[in-house]
Design an enzyme around this catalytic site. Structure first.
Site, PDB file in Angstrom:
ATOM      1  N   CYS A  38       3.959   2.794   6.427  1.00 43.12           N
ATOM      2  CA  CYS A  38       3.438   3.108   5.099  1.00 43.12           C
ATOM      3  C   CYS A  38       4.458   2.721   4.016  1.00 43.12           C
ATOM      4  O   CYS A  38       4.807   1.558   3.890  1.00 43.12           O
ATOM      5  CB  CYS A  38       3.025   4.572   5.013  1.00 43.12           C
TER       6      CYS A  38
ATOM      7  N   HIS B 245      -1.106   4.160   8.985  1.00 39.99           N
ATOM      8  CA  HIS B 245      -0.391   5.197   9.731  1.00 39.99           C
ATOM      9  C   HIS B 245      -0.795   5.132  11.200  1.00 39.99           C
ATOM     10  O   HIS B 245      -1.839   5.667  11.581  1.00 39.99           O
ATOM     11  CB  HIS B 245      -0.731   6.582   9.178  1.00 39.99           C
TER      12      HIS B 245
ATOM     13  N   GLU C 134       0.390   6.763  13.621  1.00 38.89           N
ATOM     14  CA  GLU C 134       0.404   8.113  14.194  1.00 38.89           C
ATOM     15  C   GLU C 134      -0.879   8.882  13.889  1.00 38.89           C
ATOM     16  O   GLU C 134      -1.144   9.927  14.498  1.00 38.89           O
ATOM     17  CB  GLU C 134       1.629   8.890  13.691  1.00 38.89           C
TER      18      GLU C 134
END
Length: 214
Positions: A84, A194, A196
């Site tokens: 990011c 992202h 994750e």
């Protein structure tokens, strides 16, 4: 024992990133969230996350000496993953906050999406660009292993990246304009989305990163 350092400079989504990395890591890999330069310098793989305004991120990066540590990681040719804002700070300059100079590790600029955006059918587009969007794998890279082209990843951002060198752009997305969402250069890989928070595809990318030995 292999070590992965997730750099803590006060501006990253550290918990989510570290937990996702732990989920895909092998039994001989330790994930450490750390601000200790010595731990980062000794790590086999390094992750630079980032959320928030670029001005605040760069201020903390410089105040804590993270800029020097990251350059040492790059010079020592260890795998580095930016996430990011952690991708945006790799470039030369961002338009955000009236203009902010960044690390300059990957030639390029970060630009504002703008106001009054519409899609091809005339529907209004919101800024920030938030939610799931398909990513075109613009170039082959080991981190795309076993991830289908145009897989969807999760985004939250109002500014988008453009690399100066097309060869660095390994992933692209479209939101009113085409922009670079995955950049690669030598031992650096950086993504706007992202991983994750991107379910199976994101976890696979993180697993590929941990297995990447360029």
């Amino acid at each position: 024992m292999k070590t992965v350092a997730v750099i803590d400079y006060g501006m990253g989504n550290l918990h989510s990133a570290s937990k996702a990395l732990e989920h895909v890591a092998s039994s001989d890999t330790r994930v450490k969230v750390t601000s200790d330069p010595k731990v980062i310098q000794q790590a086999d793989h390094v992750v630079l996350p980032g959320v928030g305004a670029i001005r605040d991120c760069m201020a903390e990066i410089r105040a804590k000496g993270v800029d020097d540590v990251v350059r040492e990681v790059v010079e020592s040719q260890r795998p580095l993953l930016g996430i990011c804002v952690g991708m945006q700070v790799m470039l030369n300059h961002s338009e955000e906050n009236g203009g902010v100079d960044c690390l300059g590790l990957m030639p390029g600029r970060v630009k504002f999406f703008g106001k009054g955006l519409v899609d091809e059918s005339g529907e209004k587009l919101k800024v920030p660009h938030m939610g799931w969007s398909p990513v075109q794998q613009h170039r082959d890279h080991p981190l795309w292993k076993d991830i289908e082209d145009n897989s969807r990843f999760y985004f939250v951002h109002s500014y988008h990246a453009h690399a100066n060198d097309d060869a660095m752009a390994v992933g692209r997305c479209h939101y009113n304009v085409d922009f670079d969402v995955a950049l690669a250069r030598d031992t650096i890989f950086a993504v706007q989305f992202h991983p994750e928070k991107s379910a199976e595809s994101g976890l696979k990318l993180l697993e590929n990163f941990l297995n990447w030995n360029p």
